[in-house]
Design an enzyme around this catalytic site. Structure first.
Site, PDB file in Angstrom:
ATOM      1  N   SER A  96     -15.523  16.084  -1.969  1.00 48.91           N
ATOM      2  CA  SER A  96     -15.680  17.236  -2.862  1.00 48.91           C
ATOM      3  C   SER A  96     -16.774  17.080  -3.902  1.00 48.91           C
ATOM      4  O   SER A  96     -17.068  18.034  -4.636  1.00 48.91           O
ATOM      5  CB  SER A  96     -14.353  17.555  -3.542  1.00 48.91           C
ATOM      6  OG  SER A  96     -13.478  18.182  -2.639  1.00 48.91           O
ATOM      7  N   ASN A 371      -5.658   8.949   1.574  1.00 48.21           N
ATOM      8  CA  ASN A 371      -4.222   9.165   1.771  1.00 48.21           C
ATOM      9  C   ASN A 371      -3.419   8.060   1.101  1.00 48.21           C
ATOM     10  O   ASN A 371      -2.420   7.585   1.616  1.00 48.21           O
ATOM     11  CB  ASN A 371      -3.862   9.254   3.265  1.00 48.21           C
ATOM     12  CG  ASN A 371      -2.432   9.740   3.485  1.00 48.21           C
ATOM     13  OD1 ASN A 371      -1.924  10.529   2.708  1.00 48.21           O
ATOM     14  ND2 ASN A 371      -1.790   9.257   4.535  1.00 48.21           N
TER      15      ASN A 371
END
Length: 428
Positions: A96, A371
Site C-alpha cells: 500500500s 499475515n
C-alpha cells in the site's frame, strides 16, 4: 516533469519552508523529528522482535539529508530461507505504499485542471464504473471516507479457507481487470454516507488509478513511469502488472500460514493485479527515500506543487490512536513530532516508509513475512527509536514499601517507549 532531477538537490533545503507555508495539520507545531540521533539499539531490537515473531529477516534504512547527510542501514536475519543474509539494498513489493504514487499522479492532474477533487469521482471514470447516485468525491475517496467497500475482503476472507489457500486459489495467478475489482466492491453497495467516517479501502485507490487512465487516455503504468519513476530516476521501482516475478536482486517474501505449525509459503511470485494501483509497486528503500523527500519538498522538488502537498498532508483522524490520514498519505504522531508516509502489506512483504515534514530524515523498515500481526508491530515499534532516538532515563521514583521483587512496570528501570499501534491495512 524533467525538472524533478534538476531541482531535487534543492528539495531538502526548501522543504522546511514548504512545510511552514502549507500548514500541514499538526506538522508545523511539532518538534523536528530528525533532531535526535537514531537509537540504533532500539531499532535493531524492534527488528529482532519481528524476526523472533516469524519473519525470516528484517531491515531498517535511516537516511538524513541537508547539512548533515547520513545513512544507517540495519539488517537482521535472512533474505530467504536458503540462508542468504538480509540485504537492505534489494527490491521488494511495497504494497500500500503504492497509494502514495497514485496520489501524486492524481494531484498532478489536479494542478493541470484535469480533475476537481470536490466533484463526484464518477464524472472522471469510464461510464458505468460507479452507479448513478454514487456522489462521493475524489477527495473523499482518497481520504478513505467515501463508503466504498474493500474488494480485497472478498478475495481474502472466504469462510472456511486459510489465508494461504485463498492466496493460491484467487490471488497468486489470477489476473483481474481493475474494473472487475470495482464491480466486486459495488455489489456490496455504499457502506455509509460519504464523508461521515473513515474506513480504509483498497478499492478507493483502484478507482483513482482508473481515473488517471481515463483522464489521460493512457495505461496507468505508462503514466507512472513518465511522471514519477523516470523523472526521479527510480531505477529500482516498477509497476509490471500482471507479471508475477520481480526483476533483479530482490528479497524473497513469505506468507505465514494461519496454522502456525505449517511452514512459511514462498509468495514472491504473484500477479499484483488484485490490488493494482492500490498496492502493486515494486521498489527499494533507496527509491522510497528519494520519492518521499522529493514529495515533501513540494514545488521545489518538482513532483507536486506546494498547494498539492498542503492538501495531501491536511489529515483527518482515524480510529487508530496516533494515526491520521490525508490524501494518500498517513501521518503518525511520534514523541518527537509527526511523520508522513504510508505502510504496505502484500502477501509475503511488509514495509513502513515515513519521513519528517521537512524531508530531512526518512525511515524505511521492512520484513519478509506477512499475515503475522506481531511482525507488523515489530516494524511499527522501530519508527519511534529511528526518528526520535533514545528516550531520557526515567526520573528516580520515591522509595515506597513494596514486597520483595515487586515489578514497577519499567522492566529493569527502562522507560517504556511510546508504541505506535498496528494500523488498519494489516492484510494489504
Amino acid at each position: 516533469m524533467a525538472r524533478v532531477g534538476i531541482l531535487r538537490s534543492l528539495a531538502v533545503a526548501a522543504a522546511g519552508v514548504v512545510v511552514v507555508a502549507t500548514g500541514a495539520t499538526g506538522a508545523v507545531a511539532a518538534p523536528a523529528a530528525a533532531a535526535a540521533v537514531p537509537d540504533t539499539a532500539g531499532v535493531r531490537a524492534a527488528l529482532q522482535a519481528a524476526v523472533n515473531a516469524g519473519a525470516p529477516g528484517a531491515f531498517a534504512v535511516i537516511r538524513d539529508h541537508g547539512a548533515a547527510e547520513g545513512k544507517v542501514s540495519l539488517t537482521v536475519g535472512k533474505a530467504d530461507l536458503d540462508g542468504t543474509p538480509m540485504n537492505a539494498d534489494w527490491r521488494f513489493r511495497v504494497g500500500s505504499n503504492s497509494k502514495m504514487f497514485t496520489a501524486v499522479l492524481v494531484m498532478q492532474l489536479v494542478e493541470r485542471g484535469r480533475i476537481d477533487l470536490d466533484k463526484p469521482l464518477r464524472d472522471y471514470l469510464p461510464a458505468g464504473t460507479l452507479p448513478e447516485g454514487w456522489t462521493m468525491t475524489g477527495r473523499q475517496v482518497m481520504e478513505h471516507r467515501a463508503g466504498i467497500y474493500d474488494h480485497t475482503n472478498d478475495l481474502l476472507e472466504q469462510a472456511g479457507e486459510e489465508t494461504t489457500s485463498a492466496f493460491e486459489a484467487r490471488i497468486r495467478h489470477n489476473v483481474y481487470d481493475p474494473a472487475k475489482l470495482v464491480s466486486m466492491s459495488v455489489a456490496h453497495g455504499v457502506q455509509y454516507t460519504p464523508g461521515s467516517r473513515y474506513s480504509y479501502s483498497n478499492t478507493d485507490f483502484v478507482l483513482m488509478g482508473l481515473a488517471v487512465e481515463h483522464i489521460t487516455g493512457r495505461p496507468y503504468a505508462d503514466v507512472l513511469r513518465d511522471e514519477v519513476i523516470d523523472p526521479l530516476a527510480l531505477s529500482r521501482t516498477s509497476f509490471e502488472v500482471p507479471a508475477e516475478g520481480i526483476e533483479g536482486r530482490h528479497v524473497t517474501g513469505y506468507l505465514t500460514n494461519d496454522d502456525r505449525s505449517k511452514p512459511l509459503l514462498d509468495s514472491t511470485e504473484q500477479t499484483g493485479s488484485w490490488v493494482w494501483s492500490a498496492g502493486a509497486v515494486v521498489s527499494s528503500a533507496r527509491d522510497m527515500d528519494r520519492f518521499l523527500t522529493t514529495l515533501m519538498a513540494g514545488s521545489a522538488g518538482g513532483l507536486v506543487s506546494d498547494d498539492s502537498l498542503k492538501q495531501m498532508t491536511s489529515v483527518l483522524p482515524t480510529p487508530t490512536a496516533k494515526v491520521s490520514y490525508g490524501l494518500g498519505l498517513r501521518q503518525i504522531a511520534l514523541s518527537c513530532g509527526n511523520v508522513f508516509g504510508h505502510g504496505g502489506i502484500v502477501q509475503g512483504f511488509q514495509t513502513q516508509s515515513f519521513t519528517t515534514p521537512d524531508g530531512r530524515r526518512s525511515v524505511v523498515v521492512f520484513a519478509n513475512a506477512s499475515n503475522n500481526g506481531t511482525v507488523t508491530q515489530g516494524l511499527m515499534n522501530a519508527l519511534e527509536p529511528a526518528f526520535c532516538g533514545k528516550q531520557p532515563a526515567p526520573a528516580a521514583a520515591p522509595r515506597t514499601l513494596t514486597s520483595p521483587g515487586a515489578d514497577d512496570g519499567r522492566q529493569g528501570g527502562a522507560a517504556p517507549r511510546d508504541l505506535v499501534p498496528v494500523v488498519e491495512d494489516t492484510r494489504i
